[in-house]
Each structure stands twice: as structure tokens, then as C-alpha cells.
Design an enzyme around this catalytic site. Sequence first.
Site, PDB file in Angstrom:
ATOM      1  N   LYS A 121       0.823  -1.214   0.000  1.00  0.00           N
ATOM      2  CA  LYS A 121       0.000   0.000   0.000  1.00  0.00           C
ATOM      3  C   LYS A 121       0.854   1.260   0.000  1.00  0.00           C
ATOM      4  O   LYS A 121       0.484   2.255  -0.625  1.00  0.00           O
ATOM      5  CB  LYS A 121      -0.950   0.007   1.202  1.00  0.00           C
ATOM      6  CG  LYS A 121      -2.068  -1.011   1.031  1.00  0.00           C
ATOM      7  CD  LYS A 121      -3.302  -0.673   1.832  1.00  0.00           C
ATOM      8  CE  LYS A 121      -4.453  -1.569   1.381  1.00  0.00           C
ATOM      9  NZ  LYS A 121      -5.641  -1.466   2.163  1.00  0.00           N
ATOM     10  N   LYS A 205      -4.913  -9.061  -6.439  1.00  0.00           N
ATOM     11  CA  LYS A 205      -6.228  -9.320  -5.835  1.00  0.00           C
ATOM     12  C   LYS A 205      -7.247  -8.266  -6.282  1.00  0.00           C
ATOM     13  O   LYS A 205      -6.881  -7.118  -6.560  1.00  0.00           O
ATOM     14  CB  LYS A 205      -6.143  -9.404  -4.313  1.00  0.00           C
ATOM     15  CG  LYS A 205      -6.045  -8.094  -3.588  1.00  0.00           C
ATOM     16  CD  LYS A 205      -6.434  -8.265  -2.109  1.00  0.00           C
ATOM     17  CE  LYS A 205      -6.474  -6.891  -1.461  1.00  0.00           C
ATOM     18  NZ  LYS A 205      -7.258  -6.820  -0.254  1.00  0.00           N
ATOM     19  N   LYS A 208     -10.809  -2.605  -3.906  1.00  0.00           N
ATOM     20  CA  LYS A 208     -11.601  -1.373  -4.066  1.00  0.00           C
ATOM     21  C   LYS A 208     -10.777  -0.260  -4.661  1.00  0.00           C
ATOM     22  O   LYS A 208     -11.289   0.612  -5.341  1.00  0.00           O
ATOM     23  CB  LYS A 208     -12.056  -0.884  -2.686  1.00  0.00           C
ATOM     24  CG  LYS A 208     -13.053  -1.709  -1.984  1.00  0.00           C
ATOM     25  CD  LYS A 208     -13.333  -1.060  -0.616  1.00  0.00           C
ATOM     26  CE  LYS A 208     -13.659  -2.095   0.419  1.00  0.00           C
ATOM     27  NZ  LYS A 208     -13.039  -1.848   1.720  1.00  0.00           N
TER      28      LYS A 208
HETATM   29  N1  AQP Z   1      -9.909  -9.972  -3.443  1.00  0.00           N
HETATM   30  C1  AQP Z   1     -10.351 -10.473  -2.295  1.00  0.00           C
HETATM   31  N2  AQP Z   1     -10.666 -11.784  -2.215  1.00  0.00           N
HETATM   32  C2  AQP Z   1     -11.148 -12.308  -1.041  1.00  0.00           C
HETATM   33  N3  AQP Z   1     -11.331 -11.575   0.080  1.00  0.00           N
HETATM   34  C3  AQP Z   1     -11.029 -10.257   0.029  1.00  0.00           C
HETATM   35  N4  AQP Z   1     -11.112  -9.268   0.933  1.00  0.00           N
HETATM   36  C4  AQP Z   1     -10.693  -8.107   0.375  1.00  0.00           C
HETATM   37  N5  AQP Z   1     -10.333  -8.314  -0.896  1.00  0.00           N
HETATM   38  C5  AQP Z   1     -10.530  -9.641  -1.152  1.00  0.00           C
HETATM   39  C6  AQP Z   1     -11.584  -9.440   2.298  1.00  0.00           C
HETATM   40  O1  AQP Z   1     -12.663  -8.530   2.519  1.00  0.00           O
HETATM   41  C7  AQP Z   1     -12.654  -8.137   3.890  1.00  0.00           C
HETATM   42  C8  AQP Z   1     -12.820  -6.661   3.995  1.00  0.00           C
HETATM   43  O2  AQP Z   1     -11.702  -6.020   3.413  1.00  0.00           O
HETATM   44  P1  AQP Z   1     -11.458  -4.489   3.677  1.00  0.00           P
HETATM   45  O3  AQP Z   1     -12.385  -3.677   2.897  1.00  0.00           O
HETATM   46  O4  AQP Z   1     -11.495  -4.221   5.107  1.00  0.00           O
HETATM   47  O5  AQP Z   1      -9.992  -4.206   3.247  1.00  0.00           O
HETATM   48  P2  AQP Z   1      -9.093  -4.733   2.099  1.00  0.00           P
HETATM   49  O6  AQP Z   1      -8.697  -6.149   2.348  1.00  0.00           O
HETATM   50  O7  AQP Z   1      -7.965  -3.795   2.063  1.00  0.00           O
HETATM   51  O8  AQP Z   1     -10.016  -4.675   0.805  1.00  0.00           O
HETATM   52  P3  AQP Z   1      -9.695  -4.026  -0.572  1.00  0.00           P
HETATM   53  O9  AQP Z   1     -10.860  -4.145  -1.448  1.00  0.00           O
HETATM   54  O10 AQP Z   1      -8.425  -4.554  -1.125  1.00  0.00           O
HETATM   55  O11 AQP Z   1      -9.560  -2.507  -0.217  1.00  0.00           O
HETATM   56  P4  AQP Z   1      -8.408  -1.517  -0.587  1.00  0.00           P
HETATM   57  O12 AQP Z   1      -8.337  -1.491  -2.067  1.00  0.00           O
HETATM   58  O13 AQP Z   1      -8.906  -0.235   0.037  1.00  0.00           O
HETATM   59  O14 AQP Z   1      -7.174  -2.052   0.039  1.00  0.00           O
HETATM   60  C9  AQP Z   1     -11.356  -8.665   4.509  1.00  0.00           C
HETATM   61  O15 AQP Z   1     -11.645  -9.818   5.266  1.00  0.00           O
HETATM   62  C10 AQP Z   1     -10.533  -9.030   3.327  1.00  0.00           C
HETATM   63  O16 AQP Z   1      -9.658 -10.118   3.600  1.00  0.00           O
END
Ligand code: AQP
Length: 344
Positions: A121, A205, A208
Site C-alpha cells: 500500500k 487481488k 476497491k
Molecule cells: N480480493 C479479495 N478476495 C477475497 N477476500 C477479500 N477481501 C478483500 N479483498 C478480497 C476481504 O474482505 C474483507 C474486507 O476487506 P477491507 O475492505 O477491510 O480491506 P481490504 O482487504 O484492504 O479490501 P480491498 O478491497 O483490497 O480494499 P483496498 O483497495 O482499500 O485495500 C477482509 O476480510 C478481506 O480479507
Amino acid sequence: MTDQTTTYAGPERVFSGVQPTGALHLGNYLGALKKFVALQADHECVYCVVDLHAITVTQDPSALAQQTREIVAAFLACGLDPKKSIIFAQSSVLAHTELAWYFNCVARMGWLERMTQFKDKAGKDAERSSVGLFDYPVLQAADILAYKATHVPVGEDQKQHLELSRDIADKFNRDFNAPNFFPLPEPLIKGPGARIMSLKDGTKKMSKSDPSDLSRINLIDDADAITKKFKKAKTDMLGDMPEDEAGLKGRPEVENLVGIYAALAGADTQTVLDEFGGKGFGTFKPALAELAVSHLSPITTRMRDYLNDPAEIDRVLKDGGARADAIARPIMEEVREIIGFWQG
Ligand code: AQP
């Protein structure tokens, strides 16, 4: 659910959180939300909108509260029942920040320096990233352990952070001679959907924050958008769908699409390949889109309904905050005593 949390004698409790940082996607749904709903049937569950985590990167103060409501709308639309599960905003329960400070004094710099999510990040700009972004996994440990949660449903990307939570719990218990005070929380990761990849790059992965909206299926996408995104999803030039799992090797984009189909259908990979092996993507992609639409469109509709009733969402958050605080408050009193603070 087996309890492998050493000899911790407290009750089983499930905790997880989702950041209010934008529209939820299929990865969040399959990796986390779907598991949240399944667990509430027979467990005490605490589900948190982690707005303190969200501010580790810049957020618009005029949008943050609404983003929190949107996550709650998604929770409810996916089937979380606020009478069974505790649903609340992280910032409304002070135990999170308090315990995070104590854990800052337990965790070691070297442990945090190994966290790959920070490296991903912060990228080349680590010097300019917030201290909060670096410290994120310590706050995550506090989130879980403020409730003495024993089980944490998350996607595969959170595995390393969960290991850190266990290390922090273990070191706290040892440092303060409080054997088994905190459980060593178990990640619940396994199962299809634990790692959903970008539709544009099968090695990254689904996220968002990916600048390309075509890389993800958002829970608020309508049927046309879902169909278009799967149609445009990257595949490869290696021919039709393989007949068996060995044929997915070296084909990350195809493997991802098959994984999504399997997770949505509740089937295993080979069953999907039995049906589509040897067929072209022109057959598989529309079938996948149809399956995704049939799963997601009722959720989308319910989400819109909940968002039209913000007062109800606020009631859920307020009630959940009070219930969460009632669990965390006595735990924090014990923590203060264990650390040895003056208590007048
Ligand atoms: N690609 C993924 N596949 C499976 N599980 C996922 N999670 C996130 N991306 C995937 C799971 O969703 C939960 C909530 O995630 P979060 O929003 O708290 O944060 P994150 O993991 O940082 O999600 P993003 O979408 O990748 O957000 P950004 O882009 O802001 O970093 C968690 O349980 C996560 O494991």
C-alpha cells in the site's frame, strides 16, 4: 468450529471488520461477508465497520459517515441480522484505540516491518505514508482482542495480519504474566472465494482501490455492468476451458474465473470444469455472468432499500455500539489492572 486457541477457556466469539473505503466488491463478498452470514447461525458474532482503519489514508470527512452506512447496508443486504450479530462503527467504541496503544508497546518494530500489505500500500512512498498505515495491524489486533474474539473470518490477504495478532496476544500474556488472558485468534480463511483476483490481472487481488472499475464486480453493479465486466475479463490465448485442475496451472485469469463460478455455485473446481471443460469462453463467461447476477441482484436491491432508510441504519449502529462496548469495557478494566496502572 474447532477451538485451537491453546488452553484459552473463554467462550468462542467471532470478530471481523470491513473498511468504509468505497463500494464493496465480489472479493469482499465471497472472502468475508458470505462467511459472516454463515457464522451468525451458531456463533456470537461481532462485525465492525473499521472507520479508524479507513483514516490511515486520507478520507473526505463529509463522506465518511455515509460510507459507514453503506457498509452496514451491505451487511444487512447480505443477510446479517442485527438481532443476532453485533454491527457497529469501530470509532464508537473507545476500547479499540486504547488497546491499540497498549499493543503498540508489546509489538516489535521488526514484526511490523515484515508486513507485506504495508509495503504494497505504501509502495515507493513509505516515507510519506501515515504512521497509522504502518501501525494498521496493531489496531487490527486490538479490534479482535478487545472482545477476546477466538475466530476471525477474513480473506487470504489478511493471513499475515492475523498471525501478528496471535503473536501480540501471546507476548502480552507472557509479558504481563497473564497466561491465556487473551486467546490466540484463529483465522477462518479456507474455502472458495478466499482470494478473488482482479478481472484484468489474475496475479493481483480484486481491490476497491484499483483505478480500473473493470477490474472488479461491485455489489452495487447492475446486471448490464456485471455482464459487460465478465465479457471484458482478461483470459488468455491458450485455447478453450481446461478439462481438469491441472489445466489451470499457469492460467491465473482462467483459474480466477473458474474459482468465482465455484464459489458462487457452492461447487468445487472440478465440478465446474466437468461442465465447461473444452468449451469456449463465449459459453463460459455468459454463464458466469448469469450466475453472478442471480446472486448479486437481490443483494443490490436490498442494499438500495436500506440506504433509503438511514435512520434504521443509524439505529443498528447505535444499538451495536452499546452492545460491543458492554463486552469490551470489562475486558479493558482487566487489561488496565494487568498492566498495573494506578486506578483510583
Ligand atoms: N480480493 C479479495 N478476495 C477475497 N477476500 C477479500 N477481501 C478483500 N479483498 C478480497 C476481504 O474482505 C474483507 C474486507 O476487506 P477491507 O475492505 O477491510 O480491506 P481490504 O482487504 O484492504 O479490501 P480491498 O478491497 O483490497 O480494499 P483496498 O483497495 O482499500 O485495500 C477482509 O476480510 C478481506 O480479507
